[in-house]
Design an enzyme around this catalytic site. Sequence first.
Site, PDB file in Angstrom:
ATOM      1  N   HIS A  94      -4.028 -16.588 -10.736  1.00 41.36           N
ATOM      2  CA  HIS A  94      -4.049 -15.903 -12.110  1.00 41.36           C
ATOM      3  C   HIS A  94      -2.374 -15.941 -12.650  1.00 41.36           C
ATOM      4  O   HIS A  94      -1.716 -15.442 -11.716  1.00 41.36           O
ATOM      5  CB  HIS A  94      -4.698 -14.506 -12.292  1.00 41.36           C
ATOM      6  CG  HIS A  94      -4.687 -13.860 -13.551  1.00 41.36           C
ATOM      7  ND1 HIS A  94      -5.268 -14.222 -14.648  1.00 41.36           N
ATOM      8  CD2 HIS A  94      -3.982 -12.953 -14.031  1.00 41.36           C
ATOM      9  CE1 HIS A  94      -5.406 -13.740 -15.717  1.00 41.36           C
ATOM     10  NE2 HIS A  94      -4.376 -12.604 -15.269  1.00 41.36           N
ATOM     11  N   SER A  95      -2.480 -16.217 -13.848  1.00 41.08           N
ATOM     12  CA  SER A  95      -0.996 -16.187 -14.529  1.00 41.08           C
ATOM     13  C   SER A  95      -0.207 -16.811 -13.786  1.00 41.08           C
ATOM     14  O   SER A  95      -0.193 -18.069 -13.290  1.00 41.08           O
ATOM     15  CB  SER A  95      -0.797 -14.719 -14.751  1.00 41.08           C
ATOM     16  OG  SER A  95       0.264 -14.485 -15.649  1.00 41.08           O
ATOM     17  N   MET A  96       1.062 -16.389 -13.102  1.00 44.47           N
ATOM     18  CA  MET A  96       1.862 -16.968 -12.417  1.00 44.47           C
ATOM     19  C   MET A  96       1.289 -17.469 -10.989  1.00 44.47           C
ATOM     20  O   MET A  96       1.650 -18.641 -10.693  1.00 44.47           O
ATOM     21  CB  MET A  96       3.096 -15.929 -11.801  1.00 44.47           C
ATOM     22  CG  MET A  96       4.266 -16.474 -10.938  1.00 44.47           C
ATOM     23  SD  MET A  96       5.077 -15.295 -10.204  1.00 44.47           S
ATOM     24  CE  MET A  96       4.174 -14.833  -8.837  1.00 44.47           C
ATOM     25  N   ALA A  98      -1.334 -19.104 -10.954  1.00 45.27           N
ATOM     26  CA  ALA A  98      -1.971 -20.348 -11.300  1.00 45.27           C
ATOM     27  C   ALA A  98      -0.966 -21.346 -11.174  1.00 45.27           C
ATOM     28  O   ALA A  98      -1.304 -22.669 -10.637  1.00 45.27           O
ATOM     29  CB  ALA A  98      -2.571 -20.282 -12.741  1.00 45.27           C
ATOM     30  N   SER A 120      -6.159 -19.263 -14.081  1.00 47.28           N
ATOM     31  CA  SER A 120      -6.703 -18.119 -15.106  1.00 47.28           C
ATOM     32  C   SER A 120      -5.349 -17.794 -15.627  1.00 47.28           C
ATOM     33  O   SER A 120      -4.297 -17.497 -14.958  1.00 47.28           O
ATOM     34  CB  SER A 120      -7.094 -17.305 -14.016  1.00 47.28           C
ATOM     35  OG  SER A 120      -7.818 -16.067 -14.965  1.00 47.28           O
TER      36      SER A 120
END
Length: 248
Positions: A94-96, A98, A120
């Site tokens: 998720h976020s970083m 990803a 994500s």
Amino acid sequence: MTTHDTTSTWVRAYAPAPAAPIRLVCLPHAGGSASFWLPVAKALSPQVDVVAIQYPGRQDRRHEPCIDNLPELALRIHEVLGQLDDRPTALLGHSMGATVAFELAQLMETDRPAAHVFVSGRRAPSATRHETVHQRDDDGLLAEVRALAGTDSRLLQDEEIMRMALPSVRNDYRAAETYEWKQGEPLSCPVTALIGDADPKAHIPEVEAWARHTTGSFAMEVLPGGHFFLLDHSARVLDVIRTALAQS
């Protein structure tokens, strides 16, 4: 590999499923920790063996130096995962996380390619932005974290705890905001992108660009919400993951 690179240091199994046919490795967001993925581990076990990565510089690893280079972070994780058995392995970030998942998947292409990559709340590596949140003062950084609402609301109200977490948060923002994609061969595995329709950190066209980074199939799931949409739509997110892993 350093003395800290052991599976027990990096890899957390909150609901071990040793008989599961596939493993899902979960990568946290900026400032996040492995425990963020505990609900996913419990929900998918025993069909999926979910493990979460604990980055240096937070929680029980707070005395270790942070890593502010995402390719280096991915390399360290890749070395650790090489110590596990060779079950098919999918990635979820998720976020970083990803971007870390993408870098990790590139490394895995040389030995055992990822079975699936779930990204994500993050734009594609080729969709660049100029961001400088990591250069803000402490109050400005805290304001950003609160605006994204990704941390437990009780912790957000505890000024002392939030300021203790600031070094790892700033480090991770620096790592994410200074990341430069090195163009190379696309992944060969399927990629599924998950995005909130009101996410200020990843707009839908930027997320659609993930399709360029794989020769495998690409799917995108757009859900209502902001950067941490997955907290409000966990049931749907889990359904997407289950369905994709069953096909993998």
